[in-house]
Scaffold this active site. Structure first.
Site, short mmCIF file in Angstrom:
data_model
loop_
_atom_site.label_atom_id
_atom_site.label_comp_id
_atom_site.label_asym_id
_atom_site.label_seq_id
_atom_site.Cartn_x
_atom_site.Cartn_y
_atom_site.Cartn_z
N ARG A 86 -32.91 17.37 51.95
CA ARG A 86 -33.40 18.00 53.19
C ARG A 86 -34.78 18.62 53.05
O ARG A 86 -35.63 18.42 53.92
CB ARG A 86 -32.44 19.12 53.63
CG ARG A 86 -31.30 18.66 54.48
CD ARG A 86 -30.11 19.54 54.25
NE ARG A 86 -29.62 19.28 52.90
CZ ARG A 86 -28.71 18.34 52.63
NH1 ARG A 86 -28.15 17.67 53.59
NH2 ARG A 86 -28.34 18.10 51.38
N THR A 87 -34.98 19.40 52.01
CA THR A 87 -36.27 20.12 51.91
C THR A 87 -37.39 19.10 51.77
O THR A 87 -38.42 19.19 52.45
CB THR A 87 -36.25 21.11 50.73
OG1 THR A 87 -35.10 21.95 50.88
CG2 THR A 87 -37.49 21.97 50.70
N LYS A 115 -45.69 13.35 28.73
CA LYS A 115 -46.67 13.25 27.64
C LYS A 115 -47.06 14.62 27.11
O LYS A 115 -48.02 14.75 26.36
CB LYS A 115 -47.92 12.52 28.14
CG LYS A 115 -47.68 11.13 28.68
CD LYS A 115 -49.02 10.48 28.98
CE LYS A 115 -48.94 9.42 30.03
NZ LYS A 115 -50.27 9.03 30.50
N ARG A 136 -41.02 22.31 44.42
CA ARG A 136 -39.70 22.81 44.03
C ARG A 136 -39.59 22.65 42.52
O ARG A 136 -39.97 21.60 41.98
CB ARG A 136 -38.62 22.00 44.73
CG ARG A 136 -37.25 22.17 44.12
CD ARG A 136 -36.17 21.51 44.93
NE ARG A 136 -35.93 22.25 46.16
CZ ARG A 136 -34.84 22.06 46.92
NH1 ARG A 136 -33.93 21.16 46.58
NH2 ARG A 136 -34.66 22.76 48.01
N HIS A 170 -36.20 30.75 48.16
CA HIS A 170 -36.39 29.51 48.91
C HIS A 170 -36.83 29.95 50.33
O HIS A 170 -36.08 29.87 51.28
CB HIS A 170 -35.06 28.75 48.96
CG HIS A 170 -35.14 27.33 49.41
ND1 HIS A 170 -36.28 26.77 49.95
CD2 HIS A 170 -34.19 26.35 49.43
CE1 HIS A 170 -36.02 25.51 50.26
NE2 HIS A 170 -34.77 25.23 49.96
C1 NCD Z 1 -30.41 24.58 48.88
C2 NCD Z 1 -31.27 24.73 47.65
O1 NCD Z 1 -31.82 23.76 47.14
O2 NCD Z 1 -31.38 25.87 47.22
N1 NCD Z 1 -30.56 23.35 49.51
C3 NCD Z 1 -31.55 23.21 50.44
O3 NCD Z 1 -32.72 23.32 50.14
N2 NCD Z 1 -31.17 23.00 51.70
C4 NCD Z 1 -29.00 24.97 48.68
C5 NCD Z 1 -28.18 24.28 47.64
O4 NCD Z 1 -28.66 23.42 46.90
O5 NCD Z 1 -27.00 24.61 47.56
#
Ligand code: NCD
Length: 358
Positions: A86-87, A115, A136, A170
């Protein structure tokens, strides 16, 4: 520790989160989006307006073409060193809505990290090619380090948007969550005065942590943290709530005990990727912290049931067709709120707000 490690350590450990957050803002506006404490109420309300306008404008081809022209001169890099559906997809589509070209690294086994390239050199490299970095990473302060590095040592300090930093924060998930709450309670007095129940892995869930911080911007919020002791909310968040006179209660026996009090129910999965080799999560019984179809009688008639997803079996799939289930809408809101944030960061929001569709 190399020179940059030492400098970052000094920056990070000698300053409060508010002081650190200040270097990620420019002229009173968010530039790098690192912590949800950077948002204030006027900025959130502005982002809600931009999100609504984007959704409205994109209903026509003319509107979509207009939006695509806004940032067609900018390029975004998506650096996702942890799994994401999703993100990643919502950010990528958000960039495309605004006409930005995107490039990506989704797997560090195909980047120069293999590397032996350092995180810092990698980030500076990405900033050579892109005008925006969305990232991320499994490290808790990864996005902060990236933004600090580019602001302090790079001639190309491109904005960094944190798409999830370890088990810490997040913030753009919190933004889409708060927008979902805003829409859900639009006709029932808004978010102020509501009771938000968080359930699941509160200890390591970065989404719940960011949302709890973000709720500070609203009046008379009550929070309930429902989880077995092992997964309960960490002391740092609880301390923050106490410092800001935000009441909360802790439930360690069963979700059912508190379900009826909640206006919003925010379910999460167990974040067992953060387990040590002993696999400690599996030893905790979470059966009492699942939302079952039979429990829906206890849930308020206008409650909003949310989940950042992915889900396992915390929410029975039968609940999906209940109008109180907001998680699919929440997921889609992610794309629009992220597009709104990008438009805001590049200061094209007035063009969006002033646009009138023909
Ligand atoms: C979440 C995350 O990655 O922190 N997912 C997301 O970004 N929608 C929650 C999760 O992984 O449980």
């Amino acid at each position: 520790m190399n020179f940059l490690d030492r400098e970052f350590f000094n920056f990070h450990s000698n300053k409060s989160i508010e002081e650190r957050a200040a270097i990620f803002n420019r002229h009173g506006r968010i530039f790098d989006m690192i912590f949800s404490q950077q948002f204030n109420r006027p900025t959130l309300e502005r982002l809600f307006e931009i999100t609504n306008a984007l959704r409205h404008i994109s209903k026509s081809k003319e509107g979509c073409d207009f939006l695509k022209g806004l940032l067609s001169h900018k390029k975004a890099m998506l650096y996702f060193a942890q799994p994401s559906s999703r993100t990643f997809l919502s950010f990528q589509n958000a960039c495309h809505i605004l006409g930005m070209a995107t490039s990506e690294i989704r797997d560090t086994s195909v980047s120069s990290e293999v590397k032996g390239e350092s995180f810092d050199d990698g980030l500076r490299t990405f900033s050579s090619y892109a005008d925006l970095i969305i990232m991320r990473h499994k490290q808790a302060n990864s996005a902060e380090r990236a933004a600090w590095l580019l602001n302090s040592y790079s001639k190309r300090p491109v904005p960094i948007l944190n798409g999830g930093a370890g088990s810490d924060q997040h913030p753009t998930q919190a933004l889409l969550d708060i927008y979902t709450l805003h829409k859900s309670f639009e006709k029932s007095g808004g978010i102020d005065g509501k009771t938000v129940l968080f359930c699941g892995d509160l200890k390591r869930g970065r989404t719940v942590r960011s949302l709890a911080y973000l709720l500070k911007n609203f009046e008379n919020i009550k929070m309930i943290f429902a989880a077995p002791k092992f997964f309960q909310m960490n002391e740092d968040v609880l301390q923050f709530l106490e410092n800001h006179n935000m009441p909360y209660t802790i439930e360690t026996e069963s979700l059912k005990n508190v379900l009826g009090q909640a206006d919003a129910i925010y379910m999460t999965r167990i974040q067992d990727e953060h387990d040590t080799a002993t696999g400690e999560s599996a030893c905790v019984d979470i059966e009492q912290f699942k939302l079952k179809i039979a429990d829906m009688n206890f849930v308020k008639p206008n409650a909003a049931i949310m989940h950042p997803f992915p889900r396992r079996d915390e929410i029975d799939v039968e609940i999906d067709s209940d109008p109180r289930a907001k998680y699919w809408r929440q997921e889609r809101n992610g794309m629009w709120t992220r597009a709104a944030l990008i438009a805001y960061v590049f200061e094209v929001e007035n063009k969006i707000l002033n646009h009138t569709t023909t």
